[in-house]
Design an enzyme around this catalytic site. Structure first.
Site, short mmCIF file in Angstrom:
data_model
loop_
_atom_site.label_atom_id
_atom_site.label_comp_id
_atom_site.label_asym_id
_atom_site.label_seq_id
_atom_site.Cartn_x
_atom_site.Cartn_y
_atom_site.Cartn_z
CB CYS A 8 22.94 30.75 -17.85
SG CYS A 8 22.79 29.83 -19.40
CG ASN A 11 26.56 27.68 -22.93
OD1 ASN A 11 27.35 27.07 -23.63
ND2 ASN A 11 26.42 28.98 -23.03
CB CYS A 13 17.98 29.92 -22.24
SG CYS A 13 16.91 28.52 -22.60
NE ARG A 14 19.33 31.95 -17.23
CZ ARG A 14 19.49 31.70 -15.94
NH1 ARG A 14 19.18 32.63 -15.04
NH2 ARG A 14 19.94 30.54 -15.53
CB SER A 15 25.24 32.04 -20.95
OG SER A 15 25.10 30.70 -21.31
CG ASP A 125 16.67 29.26 -17.02
OD1 ASP A 125 16.43 29.38 -18.23
OD2 ASP A 125 17.38 28.34 -16.55
#
Length: 155
Positions: A8, A11, A13-15, A125
């Site tokens: 993401c 690196n 939050c999402r990933s 995001d």
């Protein structure tokens, strides 16, 4: 060994959320030894300041009983393309940024995570939306579909 890299923007939050969700899923199926799972960013600013997992991601993982460990942001590197079998981005912008860093996807390794679902789309995001619930459930959907894809591919 199937090597998966989630990517993401930052690196934080999402990933990393996807990394730990998939690690839990494969562990529950007794497949942890068959996978290497990591995550990275397309931008370097969080790596430079050694940013860890966003507090909203931490809270979401805790509330869903997803085990996680300390994680610090790192930027994707050109050698990651050769090393990983699958590079799973969270959105279209991530794919463009990944390709600008690693080159063209000549081996067809780069996908959006939700490309494996019946409803391919970007994962928003939560840094901007603050909706960590929506992000979590999109990631769960994507990881489940990705595992189904791998299972069907191996049959």
């Amino acid at each position: 060994m199937i090597k998966v890299l989630f990517v993401c923007l930052g690196n934080i939050c999402r990933s990393p959320m996807a990394e730990f969700v998939l690690k839990q899923m494969v562990a529950e199926k007794g497949l942890a030894d068959n996978f290497e799972i990591d995550s990275a960013a397309t931008e370097s600013y969080n790596e430079m300041c050694r940013a860890g997992i966003h507090h909203g991601t931490r809270q979401m993982l805790k509330s869903m009983h997803v085990p996680f460990e300390e994680h610090y942001s790192r930027r994707i590197r050109p050698h990651d393309y050769a090393y990983f079998d699958y590079i799973l981005a969270m959105d279209d912008s991530n794919i463009e940024d990944i390709q600008s860093l690693v080159g063209l996807d000549t081996e067809h390794k780069i996908y959006r995570l939700l490309d494996f679902t019946d409803h391919p789309r970007n994962i928003k995001d939560p840094w901007y939306t603050r909706n960590f619930d929506e992000t979590y459930w999109d990631i769960v959907e994507g990881c489940q579909a990705f595992l189904e894809y791998l299972n069907n591919k191996s049959e």
